[in-house]
Design a protein around this motif. Structure first.
Motif, PDB file in Angstrom:
ATOM      1  N   ARG A   1       0.824  -1.265   0.146  1.00  0.00           N
ATOM      2  CA  ARG A   1      -0.047   0.035   0.005  1.00  0.00           C
ATOM      3  C   ARG A   1       0.893   1.263   0.047  1.00  0.00           C
ATOM      4  O   ARG A   1       0.404   2.250   0.360  1.00  0.00           O
TER       5      ARG A   1
ATOM      6  N   SER B   1      -5.089  -6.455  -4.637  1.00  0.00           N
ATOM      7  CA  SER B   1      -6.187  -6.754  -3.666  1.00  0.00           C
ATOM      8  C   SER B   1      -5.741  -8.178  -3.138  1.00  0.00           C
ATOM      9  O   SER B   1      -5.782  -8.955  -3.734  1.00  0.00           O
TER      10      SER B   1
ATOM     11  N   LYS C   1     -12.990  -7.861   1.909  1.00  0.00           N
ATOM     12  CA  LYS C   1     -12.716  -7.771   0.453  1.00  0.00           C
ATOM     13  C   LYS C   1     -13.428  -6.400   0.052  1.00  0.00           C
ATOM     14  O   LYS C   1     -12.626  -5.928  -0.783  1.00  0.00           O
TER      15      LYS C   1
ATOM     16  N   GLU D   1     -10.855  -4.095   0.871  1.00  0.00           N
ATOM     17  CA  GLU D   1      -9.628  -3.800  -0.092  1.00  0.00           C
ATOM     18  C   GLU D   1     -10.067  -3.086  -1.168  1.00  0.00           C
ATOM     19  O   GLU D   1      -9.274  -2.106  -1.699  1.00  0.00           O
ATOM     20  N   ILE D   2     -11.099  -3.213  -1.522  1.00  0.00           N
ATOM     21  CA  ILE D   2     -11.525  -2.501  -2.885  1.00  0.00           C
ATOM     22  C   ILE D   2     -11.902  -1.088  -2.540  1.00  0.00           C
ATOM     23  O   ILE D   2     -11.531   0.191  -3.267  1.00  0.00           O
TER      24      ILE D   2
ATOM     25  N   MET E   1      -8.520   0.453  -2.672  1.00  0.00           N
ATOM     26  CA  MET E   1      -8.164   0.564  -4.182  1.00  0.00           C
ATOM     27  C   MET E   1      -8.709   1.960  -4.513  1.00  0.00           C
ATOM     28  O   MET E   1      -8.151   2.764  -5.325  1.00  0.00           O
TER      29      MET E   1
ATOM     30  N   LEU F   1      -6.523  -8.306  -8.880  1.00  0.00           N
ATOM     31  CA  LEU F   1      -7.473  -8.554  -7.907  1.00  0.00           C
ATOM     32  C   LEU F   1      -7.349 -10.213  -7.584  1.00  0.00           C
ATOM     33  O   LEU F   1      -7.577 -10.748  -8.697  1.00  0.00           O
TER      34      LEU F   1
ATOM     35  N   THR G   1     -10.428 -12.296  -5.584  1.00  0.00           N
ATOM     36  CA  THR G   1     -11.348 -11.509  -4.663  1.00  0.00           C
ATOM     37  C   THR G   1     -12.788 -12.031  -4.308  1.00  0.00           C
ATOM     38  O   THR G   1     -13.466 -11.753  -3.474  1.00  0.00           O
TER      39      THR G   1
END
Lengths: 481, 250
Positions: free
Chosen positions: A437, B83, B152, B155-156, B159, B169, B172
């Motif tokens: 990240r 991800s 999940k 994670e998005i 993003m 991904l 995912t």
């Protein structure tokens, strides 16, 4: 008993010796070694009354009968107590009326440490009593405090100006015969802080003291006494930094807190003594006795962030004497390289409905050893006593160690004692996740460590918390395992 | 945008990727499908720069430059986002604090000042609405005690906040029920643009009903053995991976 010529000769000899000795102590650092004369000389140097001198002598005599304790989970070369100088004062004047009179080099050191007194003075709500190598150099905000009847000064000054208070409370929580280091401190303490909050007064600012070891080869023996009278409140900050040094230095402080009925004391420490180099050479030995006494409905909170020292031996404790009193201990102890820490607390429940909370966070890196040692003691008359303890350890790499030694003694059936412990490791997966990240590894570790320590950091006053976070980052630099 | 040339990689003497070639342009969505153990997750880890994998040959070129010498965080700063199949927990660090740190570290690497707090809050509000995320969720410790779907979605959300050029991904869809799958896929679709690219790694065709790919590649034993359009995914679903394997040996 008859007074013989022999006696006279002896007395004269001693006097001569004393005289010679006193000439010697005109120098700013005492010769190395410890005996009754040194103890008397310290007391004399500090212009103490007779009762104080006798108190010190008694402590010294008791200390001589003691052996250095070995039960802690630390290994080190024992200090040679006869090879330490027990008093050192900054050169130039011992007392200052204003900053202009302070040694410019000293002020420069403070600036490099980021604790410019000028700034500190301006900082809202913070009064600073700076202790540099045993003698209080400057005390600020005294007037503001005086208006409320609050006494905040060096312990030497308190012995002279407020002997009745010092005499009444010193050694009541940590008796001079308490343990090896406490006895030593009682005999030779050079300076420290004294604080008295009168009945019903809420101290309007955080009281803050910065301690620092300056002169090589000088042991530092600080003595702190905080008395919160009935219904009063005080928050006290203690911070330490020390410059790099090759030889070991001994630091054996005693801190006594007394919270009378309905009073509250919050005592926060950030400790960053020199930990030795990355090969384990040098560093400060920190053998401290800290204890607080709570009377009825009183509360004492210890919060500590310990990142420094080669060897730490420290158990800030609470004696919950009064009914409904509360003791708290929040601690972060970081060890890196070859540091060793054996630290924790003692919660002694004597009164009814007493409560204690222990949150201990140990972080070990490098080849260090980090031990939590805690005692929860519920005495037979302590009805409905409650304790909650949580000890979490975080390991970095494969060469360090984390140890937990919880002791629980419950002598009352109504006691409720809870203990939780966890051990975790900073995983490569966590680091990679942060890296992915955009967070580099050093920052990732700081983030993970801060998250781990959050419950304790949150207990620190704001400006201290920021400093503590920085310290955590600095002390774990380069420790990626 | 991304060009992978004859990539060979493995872990501790074990070869896993055995000559991967893949080209992804801006605006495209690629799906990489394959049976378990075919090297799908290794491929995503190697692109993201996970250290424990050794690259033994070939190159990974991102926007005209080789990324092989770059650390994982440097790749992230260039706009590569992964991800995770199994997002890790970081106790005591809130989702907000984590994403704030990630954004500001990326900005620092680019020589920019920290994002002003007001902008950060505004962005968090926008993106969490876009992904139907309850803002209370953002003050919880990162992934700690999160359900599979929450992990999940988180994670998005990251993003969306980081606005990467290339998003990978990795599985995912695993661990998601149908509602969570729909929400996550909607999120991804809303973030698609002509300037970014998405690589979807999946075992099943199910996710591709929601995130419709432009290209589908089949990974078997560390090699891309078959490529085609979105209909290839359906064919795989129907005939199974054995069909591709049989075709290979035939």
């Amino acid at each position: 008993m008859a007074y013989t010529e022999d006696d006279l000769e002896k007395e004269l000899a001693t006097k001569e010796y004393k005289y010679g000795f006193y000439t010697d102590i005109e120098s700013e650092t005492f010769p190395v070694g410890l005996n009754e004369d040194i103890v008397r000389a310290i007391s004399k140097k500090k212009e103490e009354p007779e009762w104080m001198t006798e108190w010190r002598i008694e402590a010294f005599r008791y200390w001589q009968t003691l052996e250095e304790p070995e039960w802690a989970n630390v290994h080190y070369e024992k200090p040679d107590f006869q090879n330490i100088s027990y008093y050192s004062a900054p050169s130039k004047k011992p007392k200052y009326d204003s900053l202009d009179e302070v040694d410019p080099e000293l002020l420069d050191t403070f600036k490099r440490l980021g604790i410019s007194i000028d700034e500190q003075k301006k900082l809202a709500g913070v009064a600073v009593d700076v202790v540099m190598d045993s003698v209080s150099v400057t005390t600020t905000f005294k007037k503001t405090l005086a208006e409320k009847g609050i006494i905040f000064c060096s312990i030497s000054e308190a012995i002279k100006e407020h002997p009745e208070l010092v005499k009444k409370y010193i050694g009541t929580v940590v008796p001079k015969k308490d343990n090896f280091y406490a006895a030593l401190n009682s005999a030779v303490f050079s300076d420290g802080s004294f604080c008295y909050i009168p009945k019903g007064v809420r101290c309007p600012m955080e009281l803050s003291t910065y301690f620092r070891i300056n002169q090589a080869g000088t042991g530092q023996f600080e003595r702190t006494l905080v008395v919160a009278d009935e219904g009063s409140y005080v928050s006290y900050l203690e911070g330490c930094t020390a410059p790099s040094r090759d030889e070991n230095q001994l630091h054996a402080a005693v801190v006594e807190l007394i919270a009378l009925d309905d009073a509250e004391i919050k005592y926060s420490t950030v400790q960053n003594w020199y930990p030795g180099n990355d090969e384990g050479k040098g560093g400060v030995y920190n053998f401290v006795t800290k204890r607080g006494l709570c009377e009825k409905n009183a509360k004492i909170s210890w919060t500590q962030v310990e990142t420094g020292s080669a060897v730490t031996w420290k158990y800030p404790s609470c004696v919950l004497k009064g009914d409904n009193s509360i003791g708290e201990f929040y601690s972060i102890a970081v060890t890196n390289n070859f540091q060793q820490a054996d630290t924790g607390t003692k919660m002694i429940h004597l009164g009814k409905n007493t409560k204690s909370t222990i949150i201990s966070k140990g972080i070990s890196a490098g080849q260090s050893q980090n031990s939590y040692r805690g005692l929860v003691q519920i005495n037979s008359r302590a009805e409905n006593a409650r304790n909650f303890s949580q000890c979490d350890s975080l390991l970095m790499g494969n060469k360090c160690g984390a140890h937990t030694f919880p002791y629980i003694e419950a002598k009352n059936k109504s006691a409720k004692v809870e203990h939780e412990a966890t051990t975790s490791k900073i995983g490569e997966d966590q680091i990679f996740y942060c890296n992915q990240r955009g967070i580099d590894t050093e920052k990732a570790i700081a983030l993970i460590v801060n998250g781990f320590s959050k419950e304790v950091l949150n207990k620190l006053p704001m400006e201290f918390a920021v400093e503590a976070q920085k310290l955590l980052e600095i002390s774990l630099e380069g420790s990626v395992g | 945008m991304l060009e992978i040339k004859n990539l060979n990689a493995g872990i501790e003497d074990k070869d896993i990727l055995k000559g991967i070639d893949l080209k992804v342009n801006a605006g495209e969505v690629h799906a990489i499908m394959g049976p378990n153990g075919s090297g799908k997750s290794t491929l995503s880890s190697v692109i993201a720069g996970k250290e424990e994998y050794e690259v033994n040959g070939g190159d990974i070129i991102f926007e005209g430059e080789s990324m092989l010498e770059l650390d994982a965080e440097e790749r992230a700063h260039k706009g590569v986002f992964l991800s995770f199949q199994y997002p890790v927990e970081i106790p005591g660090v809130s989702v907000t604090n984590f994403i704030k740190t990630a954004i500001n570290e990326t900005r620092k690497a680019k020589g920019l000042e920290d994002m002003p707090a007001s902008d950060m809050l505004k962005m968090i509000r926008e993106k969490s609405e876009l992904l139907e995320i309850d803002r209370k969720f953002l003050s919880r410790s990162l992934n700690e005690g999160f359900s599979g779907g929450e992990k999940k979605r988180n994670e998005i959300f990251q993003m969306a906040m980081l606005e990467p050029k290339l998003a990978i991904l990795d599985e995912t869809d695993s661990g998601l029920d149908i509602d969570a799958l729909r929400i996550v896929s909607n999120g991804v679709n809303k973030l698609r643009s002509k300037d970014n690219a998405v690589v979807v790694i999946t075992h099943y065709q199910r996710l591709l009903e929601y995130i419709v790919p432009d290209f589908v590649h089949v990974l078997v034993d560390g090699k891309i053995v078959k490529s085609g359009g979105k209909e290839l995914a359906l064919e795989l679903e129907e005939k199974g991976y054995d069909w591709v394997k049989a075709e290979l040996t035939a």
